[in-house]
Design a protein around this motif. Sequence first.
Motif, PDB file in Angstrom:
ATOM      1  N   LEU A 194      53.380 -42.295   3.902  1.00  0.00           N
ATOM      2  CA  LEU A 194      52.341 -43.042   3.202  1.00  0.00           C
ATOM      3  C   LEU A 194      51.303 -42.071   2.667  1.00  0.00           C
ATOM      4  O   LEU A 194      50.865 -41.162   3.377  1.00  0.00           O
ATOM      5  N   THR A 195      50.911 -42.284   1.418  1.00  0.00           N
ATOM      6  CA  THR A 195      49.924 -41.414   0.780  1.00  0.00           C
ATOM      7  C   THR A 195      48.711 -42.236   0.381  1.00  0.00           C
ATOM      8  O   THR A 195      48.841 -43.267  -0.300  1.00  0.00           O
ATOM      9  N   LEU A 196      47.546 -41.764   0.805  1.00  0.00           N
ATOM     10  CA  LEU A 196      46.298 -42.456   0.516  1.00  0.00           C
ATOM     11  C   LEU A 196      45.546 -41.744  -0.608  1.00  0.00           C
ATOM     12  O   LEU A 196      45.614 -40.514  -0.738  1.00  0.00           O
ATOM     13  N   ALA A 197      44.824 -42.544  -1.401  1.00  0.00           N
ATOM     14  CA  ALA A 197      43.924 -42.010  -2.419  1.00  0.00           C
ATOM     15  C   ALA A 197      42.506 -42.405  -2.022  1.00  0.00           C
ATOM     16  O   ALA A 197      42.070 -43.527  -2.299  1.00  0.00           O
ATOM     17  N   PRO A 198      41.762 -41.510  -1.350  1.00  0.00           N
ATOM     18  CA  PRO A 198      40.455 -41.909  -0.803  1.00  0.00           C
ATOM     19  C   PRO A 198      39.389 -42.150  -1.854  1.00  0.00           C
ATOM     20  O   PRO A 198      38.466 -42.935  -1.628  1.00  0.00           O
ATOM     21  N   GLY A 199      39.478 -41.505  -3.007  1.00  0.00           N
ATOM     22  CA  GLY A 199      38.412 -41.639  -3.984  1.00  0.00           C
ATOM     23  C   GLY A 199      37.174 -40.872  -3.547  1.00  0.00           C
ATOM     24  O   GLY A 199      37.155 -40.200  -2.510  1.00  0.00           O
ATOM     25  N   ALA A 200      36.114 -40.988  -4.313  1.00  0.00           N
ATOM     26  CA  ALA A 200      34.897 -40.224  -4.042  1.00  0.00           C
ATOM     27  C   ALA A 200      34.067 -40.866  -2.933  1.00  0.00           C
ATOM     28  O   ALA A 200      34.108 -42.088  -2.733  1.00  0.00           O
TER      29      ALA A 200
END
Length: 599
Positions: A194-200
């Motif tokens: 699983l790959t997360l995109a945390p953002g700023a």
Amino acid sequence: MFFKFPLRAAVLSLCLIGGILPSSGTSAEAVLTAPGGSEELTQRLRSASSALGAASQADAQELLAAALSDYRTLVQVLYDAGHFAPQVNILLDGQEAARIQPLNAPRQINQVRITVVPGPSFRFSHAEITPWPANSDVEPPAGFATGQPATTGVLRDTGASGLRAWRRAGHPKARLAQQAITANHRAHTLDARLTLAPGAQLRFGALQLAAPSAVRAEAIQRIAGLPSGEIYHPDLLAKSATRLRRTGAFSSVTLRAEEKPNPDGTLDYLATVEDMPPRRLTFGAELSSSDGVELTATWMHRNLFGGAEKLRFETRLSGLGSSNDIDGRIALRLDRPATLGPDDNLFYMVEAERLDEEHYTATQGLGGIGIRRVYSDQLFAEAGLGFNSILATDAFGKRRFKYIAGFLRAEYDQRNSRVDATKGYFINARLTPFFGLDGTDAGLQVKLDGRIYHGLGGNDRLVLAGRAQLGSVIGPSLSNASPTLLFYSGGAGSVRGHEYQSLGVPVGSNSAGGRGYLALSGELRGKVTDKLSLVGFFDIGYVDSDAFVSSSSQSHSGAGFGLRYDLAGIGPLRVDFAYPVDGSTDDGLQFYIGIGQAF
């Protein structure tokens, strides 16, 4: 001909419809088996199956539709249990449901046989979720690890944990960017990445009102107390929403983030609120054989000046039908939310009361100002200062008392229900320092009310409930203290089976309240049905002329049984029958009727 053609067409249409639509018949036999599956898994499959539930309706078209939907439903249950190579067969009168054309459905279905072969349980050959924030207080589920059983439930929980971890680290726009999940059916393993995109990382911006409200926008912003400029945290956002709900001015509150953050790294929020009706009127009544009837009424305005100010007017009449004269009370309280801060309410109160009790009469008036601080959903505290004037007649004669009185009150409520608790505890403590004027003695009054609940058996069918009440007046002598500050025992709120305030301290041929007080109550509550309960109870009370009770204090006790009938949305209707066990009384059996548990 004009009339015959439509008639023939209608008859022909009905015939065609009758030939196409399935007819209703008797209930279909329905069976689900899961060879190789555990009993728990089999029960989960049966509970999830729509076809098993629809079989009793015996409508072939509906039964076919339910069977077709079961393929997806049952496979999902199996995936949730870690079986990724299942086989599901649903036979309707021996024919596979998936091969039946919906437009050519049978007229009647007599038998439904569902066979589910779960197949082997899969385990994780690789379990990875990246990136993960450093020093996070959130951990991935323990089940998301190599060698552990692989289930879709664990995958969902892992993804949710990752998003929660990043949001608690100040990244409100975190999302699940990619899921790479591969099943190896030969090895019965699952590779999950699983790959997360945390953002700023963002900070709180401004709070805007999405739609008009009777409460001013400026007041909503002040009450919510959104911490503009601070790094985002979901708990801070939830706290702002809770503050708005706590006012009682809104039936619903939603705080929603804007789609895009601001160039300065802040994120604005929109508040959507629905106003409650501004006014509310409530009534209450309680009946006991010794105290008579008590009537209460409350009128409340939830938004008096447009800032969610709450004005509460209370009135009470008690002693109706009893041997004593009628008591009365009128009280007015105004609460202004977020006056000193988002969690602080400023309140003003005025009260007038006439008491005509068994052993004293008193007329008192008081006014004051105070602050209420809410620390959490379970804990709040109040502190205030006011003036109190009392004209009383008791065993020591007729006297007037004048006090400048402060008070500090704290309440901690960990019950699972305010009206019918089955577990948890409740503590209410109050300290009232009073400073006498015109020769009145100074001192301190202490009150403590503690309750505890413990459920036994399945679904808490049995509940043990206990209560302890403690009171003490420190400073003035018994003869120099206002009877409204002293303590009596007896009645529905202390010792059932004895008349209200029947136990005090002997003073000649009369009786006065005590400076020390202790009451203990125990109940065993058992459910007979979902609505009806039986209760057995025992109460004991102590009163002393000193500030603390001892083994030589005046005491009495009572015991009895009661019935409770649950009124949905209100609480249990209470009827108690109590008899004195110890203590001088000739009153015999007492009964009490009210709404809600005795404590």
